[in-house]
Design a protein around this motif. Structure first.
Motif: not given
Length: 351
Positions: A28-51
Motif C-alpha cells: 500500500r502507499s504507506d507500506d515498507v517492503v523489507i528483505e529479512i536478514l535475521y529473525c530471532g527465535v522466541c518461546h512464543s514461536d514454539l507455543h504457536h507451532v505446538n498450539e
C-alpha cells in the motif's frame, strides 16, 4: 499484485517446520517492503507451532525481525531503500483508541494485529512472520535500527528486549534503583543488561548455583540463590522492582518479602493461573504489588533500540540456519542456548 514469498511453516500442531510458499499483500502507499536478514527465535514461536495457544495453520512464526528496505510506498518519508529496519510483535492497531493514542499499541482496545498468526485488519489476509524472505509492513510499525549495532544481535531486542524495557521504563528505573530479575534466559539476560544500562543496582534470583560469572558479565551486581533460605532472608525488603521472566508455573510468594515498601513484582514471562495461591497479607501490609506487562509500544521500542545503540547493548545469541529450526526448538525447551537463537535468513535460499 500480491507478492510470492518463501518461508518456513508448521502445517499442523507440533509438526516440523518446512518450506512453504505463500503470498503477501500488494504494498500500500504507506507500506515498507523489507528483505529479512535475521529473525530471532522466541518461546512464543514454539507455543504457536505446538498450539499451546490458539493457532491459525499454516503458521509462519517469527517476530524479532531485522531487515533491509527493498521499497517504500509513496506516502512513506521516514525510510528509504537500503535502510536497516526492525519489525517486532505487532504490524498494526486501530490507531484511535486511548491506548493507541498514548503510544501503547500493544494494549489496543480493538486488538492489535500480530506479526504472525493474525489477520490484516484491512484486507483480512493472514499475517505471516519473519521465518521468511520478505515482509510488508505499515511504516508506522517499522523501526529504525541504529547505525553500527550488530544486526543479528539486535533481532531479539524486538521482543525480549522490549518486553523487559517497557516495565523498566514504566516503573521509572534509574540510577540508584534496586532491581531484581528472576530467571536467566532470553528475557532475563536482557533485563540484566538493560537495568544495568539504566544505572540500577541489579540482582539475579536463580535456583541454580554456578551462574554467578555469567550473570555478572551480563550486568548483575549480586546473585541470590532462591532455594537458599539464608540468602532469601538476607534479601528481605531490598528491591523496588522485580522483573519475573519465568515462563512456567512457579511460586511468586517466595519473592514478595524481598520487595521494599511500595515495591512491585511484574510478570513478563508467564500467562496463566498463579500457583500456589497468592498470599495477599504481605502485599497489604507493605503496599506491594503484583503486576503484568506485555511487549511495548512502537515509540518505546524505538527508544529502547536507540538506547541500545548508544550503549552498545545487544542480545547474546547463537546464529543458526533456517534448516536447523526444529533442533533449536528442542534445545530451547531444555534451556540449551545462551541466550537467544537467531536465524540467518540467507540460509533460506538453500531450502
Amino acid at each position: 499484485m500480491t507478492m510470492k514469498v518463501l518461508g518456513y511453516a508448521a502445517q499442523t500442531a507440533k509438526s516440523p517446520l518446512a518450506p512453504y510458499n505463500f503470498e503477501r499483500r500488494e504494498p500500500r502507499s504507506d507500506d515498507v517492503v523489507i528483505e529479512i536478514l535475521y529473525c530471532g527465535v522466541c518461546h512464543s514461536d514454539l507455543h504457536h507451532v505446538n498450539e499451546d495457544w490458539t493457532t491459525n495453520y499454516p503458521v509462519v512464526p517469527g517476530h524479532e525481525i531485522i531487515g533491509r528496505v527493498l521499497s517504500v510506498g509513496k506516502e512513506v518519508t521516514r525510510f528509504k531503500v537500503g535502510d536497516h529496519v526492525g519489525v517486532g510483535c505487532m504490524v498494526d492497531s486501530c490507531q484511535h483508541c486511548n491506548p493507541c493514542q498514548a503510544g501503547l499499541e500493544q494494549y489496543c482496545e480493538e486488538g492489535n494485529t500480530l506479526t504472525y498468526n493474525s489477520f490484516d485488519r484491512h484486507d483480512h489476509m493472514p499475517t505471516y512472520g519473519g521465518y521468511s524472505e520478505k515482509i510488508v509492513v505499515s511504516d508506522k510499525f517499522v523501526l529504525k535500527v541504529p547505525e553500527g549495532i550488530d544486526l543479528a544481535g539486535a533481532a531479539p531486542l524486538l521482543c525480549a528486549g522490549i518486553t523487559t524495557w517497557s516495565p523498566l521504563r514504566h516503573w521509572q528505573v534509574k540510577k540508584g534503583s534496586r532491581v531484581a530479575v528472576v530467571g536467566l534466559g532470553g528475557l532475563g539476560h536482557m533485563a540484566l543488561k538493560l537495568a544495568k544500562g539504566l544505572g540500577a543496582n541489579v540482582t539475579l534470583f536463580t535456583r541454580s548455583p554456578g551462574k554467578e560469572e555469567d550473570a555478572k558479565r551480563l550486568g548483575a551486581d549480586n546473585i541470590v540463590i532462591s532455594t537458599d533460605e539464608t540468602q532469601m532472608a538476607a534479601a528481605n525488603g531490598q528491591f523496588d522492582l522485580i522483573i519475573d521472566t519465568v515462563p512456567y508455573v512457579h511460586d511468586i510468594n517466595l519473592y514478595i518479602p524481598t520487595l521494599s515498601l511500595s515495591g512491585t513484582i511484574v510478570l513478563v514471562g508467564f500467562l496463566g493461573d498463579i500457583q500456589p495461591t497468592l498470599n495477599t497479607a504481605p502485599l497489604v501490609m507493605g503496599r506491594k504489588a503484583v503486576a503484568g506487562s506485555v511487549i511495548g509500544g512502537i515509540a518505546e521500542t524505538q527508544e529502547m533500540l536507540d538506547f541500545c545503540g548508544k550503549h552498545g547493548i545487544t542480545a547474546d545469541i547463537e546464529l543458526i540456519t533456517m534448516q536447523d529450526i526444529d533442533k533449536a526448538f528442542k534445545r530451547m525447551l531444555k534451556s540449551d542456548v545462551k541466550y537467544r537463537f537467531v536465524i540467518d535468513m540467507a540460509s533460506l535460499k538453500n531450502s
